[in-house]
Design a protein around this motif. Structure first.
Motif, PDB file in Angstrom:
ATOM      1  N   ASP A  88       0.742  -1.101   0.168  1.00  0.00           N
ATOM      2  CA  ASP A  88      -0.058  -0.200   0.095  1.00  0.00           C
ATOM      3  C   ASP A  88       0.751   1.184  -0.030  1.00  0.00           C
ATOM      4  OD1 ASP A  88      -2.526  -1.289  -0.169  1.00  0.00           O
ATOM      5  OD2 ASP A  88      -2.629  -1.136   2.221  1.00  0.00           O
ATOM      6  N   ARG A 119      -2.259   0.331  -4.583  1.00  0.00           N
ATOM      7  CA  ARG A 119      -1.819  -0.868  -4.098  1.00  0.00           C
ATOM      8  C   ARG A 119      -0.896  -1.645  -5.161  1.00  0.00           C
ATOM      9  NH1 ARG A 119      -1.135  -4.222   0.121  1.00  0.00           N
ATOM     10  NH2 ARG A 119      -0.883  -6.279  -0.415  1.00  0.00           N
ATOM     11  N   ILE A 131      -3.593  -1.055  -8.101  1.00  0.00           N
ATOM     12  CA  ILE A 131      -4.895  -0.982  -7.683  1.00  0.00           C
ATOM     13  C   ILE A 131      -5.231   0.495  -6.733  1.00  0.00           C
ATOM     14  CG2 ILE A 131      -6.960  -2.025  -6.658  1.00  0.00           C
ATOM     15  CD1 ILE A 131      -5.676  -3.807  -8.752  1.00  0.00           C
ATOM     16  N   ARG A 133      -7.706   3.106  -4.715  1.00  0.00           N
ATOM     17  CA  ARG A 133      -8.854   3.203  -3.962  1.00  0.00           C
ATOM     18  C   ARG A 133      -8.783   4.423  -3.268  1.00  0.00           C
ATOM     19  NH1 ARG A 133      -6.110  -0.889  -0.555  1.00  0.00           N
ATOM     20  NH2 ARG A 133      -6.012  -0.115   1.743  1.00  0.00           N
ATOM     21  N   GLN A 151     -16.167   1.682  -1.772  1.00  0.00           N
ATOM     22  CA  GLN A 151     -15.613   0.325  -1.963  1.00  0.00           C
ATOM     23  C   GLN A 151     -14.915  -0.076  -3.518  1.00  0.00           C
ATOM     24  OE1 GLN A 151     -18.639   1.705  -1.881  1.00  0.00           O
ATOM     25  NE2 GLN A 151     -20.202   1.014  -3.488  1.00  0.00           N
ATOM     26  N   ASP A 152     -14.974   0.894  -4.053  1.00  0.00           N
ATOM     27  CA  ASP A 152     -14.431   0.895  -5.643  1.00  0.00           C
ATOM     28  C   ASP A 152     -12.909   0.547  -5.505  1.00  0.00           C
ATOM     29  OD1 ASP A 152     -16.906   1.313  -6.829  1.00  0.00           O
ATOM     30  OD2 ASP A 152     -16.522   3.333  -7.403  1.00  0.00           O
ATOM     31  N   ARG A 153     -12.507  -0.343  -6.645  1.00  0.00           N
ATOM     32  CA  ARG A 153     -11.147  -0.830  -6.640  1.00  0.00           C
ATOM     33  C   ARG A 153     -10.882  -0.635  -8.260  1.00  0.00           C
ATOM     34  NH1 ARG A 153     -11.996  -0.097  -2.084  1.00  0.00           N
ATOM     35  NH2 ARG A 153     -11.389  -1.308  -0.284  1.00  0.00           N
ATOM     36  N   ARG A 155      -8.092  -0.809 -11.427  1.00  0.00           N
ATOM     37  CA  ARG A 155      -6.702  -1.075 -11.651  1.00  0.00           C
ATOM     38  C   ARG A 155      -6.066   0.028 -12.631  1.00  0.00           C
ATOM     39  NH1 ARG A 155      -5.418  -6.884 -14.170  1.00  0.00           N
ATOM     40  NH2 ARG A 155      -5.718  -7.144 -11.949  1.00  0.00           N
TER      41      ARG A 155
END
Length: 178
Positions: A88, A119, A131, A133, A151-153, A155
């Protein structure tokens, strides 16, 4: 032009280093807090940000090994290149004493002290994945002009644009080795 940071209040003082010779001592007085401090030209390299020093000292591995985030220059601060590390990478506004590992040096009040997280991990194919967020933040994290929900991730890929507050971040993947 170089910047030095007041050790008391963290205000930057900008000066033209080409006007001075190696070994010369400069004395500054901070306009904000009147703290008097000195530096010596040439004995320690002057850095634009703490991240540059870490990058040169090798604390993040080789520079750009895992990619980087380019903080685009705007009215609040200078252009910055922040190297990414595995795991992270917590981005936010630099404030003395904050507990984040990728501080952005800005006075942009719309960037939270803990704003977003990138991340870095290896996928099943061994390639690096990025990733994004939201931390969550008060003003939101935008990916290509769409706001992320908690809650969105998302790429990220090379050249993707992330906006936090009034500051733009550009994702840069590491250059492929020949």
């Amino acid at each position: 032009m170089k910047r030095v940071r007041c050790p008391k209040c963290d205000t930057y003082i900008i000066f033209d280093e080409t006007r001075y010779t190696e070994g010369q001592q400069l004395v500054f007085v901070c306009n904000e807090c009147n703290k008097k401090f000195s530096i010596r030209i040439g004995t320690n390299k002057l850095h634009s940000s703490p991240r540059e020093k870490e990058q040169e000292d090798g604390e993040e591995g080789s520079a750009g090994q895992y990619g980087s985030i380019v903080v685009v220059e705007n009215v609040f601060h200078y252009k910055q290149v922040i190297p990414l590390s595995m795991g992270d990478n917590v981005f936010g506004r630099y404030v003395k004493g904050t507990d984040i590992n990728k501080p952005i040096e800005t006075v942009d009040p719309s960037v939270d002290t803990k704003h977003c997280i990138v991340r870095v991990q290896r996928g099943k194919d061994g390639r690096l994945q990025y990733i994004l967020r939201d931390a969550p933040s008060n003003t939101g994290t935008f990916f290509m002009n769409s706001i992320l929900r908690d809650q969105d991730r998302i790429r990220l890929h090379d050249g993707d644009i992330v906006t936090i507050g009034a500051t733009t971040l550009i994702m840069r993947e590491p250059e492929a080795e020949p």
